[in-house]
Design a protein around this motif. Structure first.
Motif, short mmCIF file in Angstrom:
data_model
loop_
_atom_site.label_atom_id
_atom_site.label_comp_id
_atom_site.label_asym_id
_atom_site.label_seq_id
_atom_site.Cartn_x
_atom_site.Cartn_y
_atom_site.Cartn_z
N GLY A 161 0.81 -1.21 0.00
CA GLY A 161 0.00 0.00 0.00
C GLY A 161 0.85 1.26 0.00
N LEU A 162 2.16 1.12 -0.17
CA LEU A 162 3.04 2.29 -0.27
C LEU A 162 3.02 2.80 -1.72
N SER A 163 3.36 4.10 -1.88
CA SER A 163 3.31 4.69 -3.22
C SER A 163 4.51 5.60 -3.43
N ALA A 164 4.54 6.27 -4.59
CA ALA A 164 5.67 7.15 -4.95
C ALA A 164 5.78 8.35 -4.00
N THR A 165 4.75 8.60 -3.22
CA THR A 165 4.89 9.66 -2.20
C THR A 165 5.62 9.14 -0.95
N ASP A 166 5.70 7.81 -0.83
CA ASP A 166 6.34 7.23 0.36
C ASP A 166 7.81 6.86 0.15
N PHE A 167 8.15 6.47 -1.07
CA PHE A 167 9.54 6.05 -1.32
C PHE A 167 9.94 6.32 -2.77
N VAL A 168 11.24 6.43 -2.98
CA VAL A 168 11.79 6.54 -4.34
C VAL A 168 12.96 5.57 -4.46
N ILE A 169 13.33 5.28 -5.69
CA ILE A 169 14.50 4.45 -5.95
C ILE A 169 15.63 5.38 -6.41
N ARG A 170 16.66 5.49 -5.62
CA ARG A 170 17.83 6.27 -6.01
C ARG A 170 18.76 5.37 -6.81
N LEU A 171 18.97 5.73 -8.07
CA LEU A 171 19.67 4.86 -9.01
C LEU A 171 21.05 5.42 -9.31
N SER A 172 22.05 4.61 -9.14
CA SER A 172 23.41 5.05 -9.36
C SER A 172 24.19 3.99 -10.13
N ASP A 173 25.50 4.18 -10.22
CA ASP A 173 26.28 3.33 -11.10
C ASP A 173 27.67 3.13 -10.51
N ARG A 174 27.92 1.95 -10.01
CA ARG A 174 29.22 1.64 -9.44
C ARG A 174 30.32 1.76 -10.50
N ASN A 175 30.00 1.41 -11.76
CA ASN A 175 31.00 1.48 -12.83
C ASN A 175 31.55 2.89 -13.00
N LEU A 176 30.67 3.88 -12.94
CA LEU A 176 31.11 5.26 -13.11
C LEU A 176 32.02 5.67 -11.96
N TRP A 177 31.65 5.26 -10.79
CA TRP A 177 32.50 5.55 -9.62
C TRP A 177 33.85 4.88 -9.75
N LEU A 178 33.84 3.61 -10.16
CA LEU A 178 35.11 2.89 -10.31
C LEU A 178 35.98 3.54 -11.38
N ALA A 179 35.34 4.03 -12.46
CA ALA A 179 36.09 4.69 -13.53
C ALA A 179 36.73 5.98 -13.02
#
Lengths: 439, 439
Positions: free
Chosen positions: B150-168
């Motif tokens: 019953g949770l929705s986009a007002t309750d949570f978000v997905i923070r998307l990142s990239d380990r490859n970019l950090w490693l580079a």
């Protein structure tokens, strides 16, 4: 490269489905009897266990010293935790307490067939009720649980015995206190050991006149009916302390009557050969035994009226049983009793190609939101391979999202059993599938 | 008297119902995505964990020496077990592998709010598929799972990142090999730490020109869109070894497109501030974050393409996430999301007295056999008390078995909501109740 530790199991999906099938049957049976589920920590202080069963229990435990210097143990059973939890709320809890738990239990012993270092156990207990009605209810639940797997009175029986009668016999021979448990564990193996070694062990345990005592215990252990029990006690006049043989026989009659009224009669065998190894039993004890093949115990239990007081500080009568998953599962395998076959998917979405993928993913998301189990190819594949995967997935329908379907704003539905195909517009997909799966 | 060990929980029936509600939602969501359940041992060899995460992991583990002298640990996570199990059957297993597990995990740390020594975690993983389609499917499942509560986009978000970019970025500054993980864990705390202490820690970690490096990592960590990401890499020309910034940006576009098609767009935030602490990630990484109140992570995961090879001997790309029960449950409590209310009984059988008990018990057994949850008084009680218990039990009906009813060979049925009463003959009880409960 890496191995599972000895005595532990891995559950690949097929094995996990078997395990969960057992858990769900256990849970369903307990709920049918209005038992509520509880659980406790997998790790407990060693002291909780030794307080219950004596320091000698430690030799069988999976115990260790934690990083904070605490003496701890992976739980060998759920009952001490139960006794502590109920004891802590004894003042406020509604009685009788009807609780069950499904717990992973551990012991450190040489692993062998049917005895692993980790196994699962159903525990069901009634606390706060001293009358035989509670014993009967627990035994009825044990029978109901085994029957819910499709087992019957030709597969197992309940061997019903009485720790009180054994304790009275021991007391009449002066065996009391710390001497009781070692003698009980000798009696527990009476069926399997030869007479000389039993007498030898009785001697070693300090029993006086071991030869005549051996005859006494053999006579009691061989009792198979209430009439024989009555004869045994009337001929011997075993009346010790608070124990009254005639009162105890009344309890037997009352228990057997209730079990008969509950339709359990066919499963019950009076059998004083059962004593149960654990120290804390105080009344009726019982084991569910497999009748064919190897006579293995599927479950066991009994009354333990003093344990909550010992561990929780409040007196509370109690009766319960435990049923492990390993022996039960062996029997289910022998009997070819399988979990209901369940494909992993209801619907497989077949995708024409990269251009159709967005529309297909939208359909997948919509179907899943509606509760259907939906699979699809994560990367582009030919139709042939997709239909093969669809068949293997157990799906009832394939939904084809190809070039033409996207143009027509819909999907082609193929019934994978009948081969029947039809076109559905986007709006009608859910209604069509809901109609099918609810039938 | 006895206490639960610090950091461990007891589950009284109400807590157990909450826990099982979370488990069943987890299981349902994973099955909707056609994931199959697996499980492994609670205890593993310490070596399996240190092989995965390095010897320093041992400081956080609940590890010990067992009685056989083995260095073992209560599992801190399910992923190493998964990697071993899949690796062992890599030759025969159907790919992609879509598996989930619900595991109790352990760590030896100071217990604090939201971090206990034992907690439960849902793990879902796709193995054998290197394309971004698998990353998208895993993220879609994560979103679906949280929404199923019953949770929705007002309750949570997905923070998307990239380990490859950090490693580079790290590699472009000469930070490779063993130096990577310590620097990543500094970056992981960038949001919370003040600039000076970060620079100090970077210096201590042996990073050259820590001041300018601090500006670089802050710039990358503050990126919140694909456009900003493109600008960052085109201005810097980070191209190291096999890494291609342009190729990586293509993967980002492909992933975001699939997520959009799946209806996940509202939940996704490009956010390079996420790096994830664990050493083994190799591509996209993500965390589900609570949007209101304390910004806590509800779940996290990413791609780890080398782990199976490391632990199982066979190369196999992989992506997955883990979601713990403690933070999730805190959020559910805040949002007043409760398990569906469920009385413990469907039917309560009211017994007139001792003479009616056999007939009542027969009825109880028959009803339970038919699948109803049936409660009754284990010992004789007055009608008033019985009806009170019946009300508390949540039962829809009381079935009264009194003197008159036994004479008439039936029961009086009372609807406990409406108060309506009627008489039913023995034969009609099941039909009547089945009709009612199936509606």
């Amino acid at each position: 490269m890496f191995q599972t530790l000895p005595g532990f199991r891995e559950f690949y999906p097929e094995d996990c489905a078997r395990r969960n099938f057992i858990f769900s049957k256990w849970r369903e049976a307990a709920k049918t009897f209005c038992f509520e589920e509880f659980d406790g920590p997998v790790l407990e202080s060693l002291e909780l266990l030794t307080a219950k069963s004596g320091p000698e229990i430690a030799s069988q435990l999976f115990n260790f010293t934690d990083k904070g210097g605490r003496e701890v143990t992976l739980r060998p059973e759920l009952t001490p935790t139960l006794a502590r939890m109920v004891g802590a709320k004894a003042g406020s809890i509604r009685r009788p307490v009807r609780w069950f738990g499904i717990a992973e239990n551990f012991r450190y012993e040489k692993p062998q067939k049917g005895r692993l270092r980790s196994h699962y156990q159903l525990n069901a207990d009634i606390l706060g009720e001293a009358g035989v009605g509670a014993d009967a209810e627990i035994i009825a639940l044990l029978i109901h649980t085994l029957c819910s797997f499709g087992l019957s009175a030709t597969d197992f029986v309940i061997r019903l015995s009485d720790r009180n009668l054994w304790l009275a016999l021991l007391e009449s021979k002066g065996i009391t206190g710390g001497a009781v448990v070692p003698v009980l564990s000798i009696i527990d193996k009476l069926e399997r050991d030869d007479p000389e070694s039993v007498v030898k062990k009785l001697n070693e345990a300090g029993v006086e006149d071991a030869d005549s005592f051996f005859k006494e215990i053999t006579a009691l252990a061989e009792i198979r009916s209430l009439e024989e029990l009555e004869a045994f006690f009337s001929s011997r006049q075993v009346e010790q302390g608070e124990f009254s043989a005639s009162g105890r026989l009344e309890s037997w009659k009352a228990l057997l009557e209730i079990l008969k009224a509950s339709g359990a009669e066919d499963f019950i065998r009076v059998d004083l050969g059962i004593v149960r190894g654990l120290a804390y039993y105080t009344g009726f004890v019982f084991e569910a035994f497999q009748t064919k093949g190897k006579a293995r115990a599927l479950a066991g239990g009994g009354r333990y009226d003093h344990l909550v007081e010992k561990l929780g500080g409040q007196p509370m009568p109690a009766v319960g049983f435990g049923m492990g998953d390993v022996t039960l599962n062996d029997l289910l395998l022998e009997k070819k009793i399988e979990p209901p076959a369940e494909g992993r998917a209801d619907i497989y979405v077949v995708i024409g190609g990269a251009d159709q993928r967005p529309m297909a993913l939208k359909t997948v998301a919509k179907l899943r939101k509606a509760g259907f189990r939906v699979d699809f190819p994560i990367k582009d594949q030919g139709f042939g391979k997709q239909f093969k995967t669809a068949d293997q997935s157990g799906a009832k329908f394939a939904l084809v999202v190809g070039e033409q379907e996207v143009k027509d704003r819909g999907v082609r539905v193929k019934n994978l059993s009948s081969g029947e195909e039809s076109f559905l517009t986007e709006e009608k997909i859910i209604t069509f599938l809901t109609g099918f799966f609810n039938c």
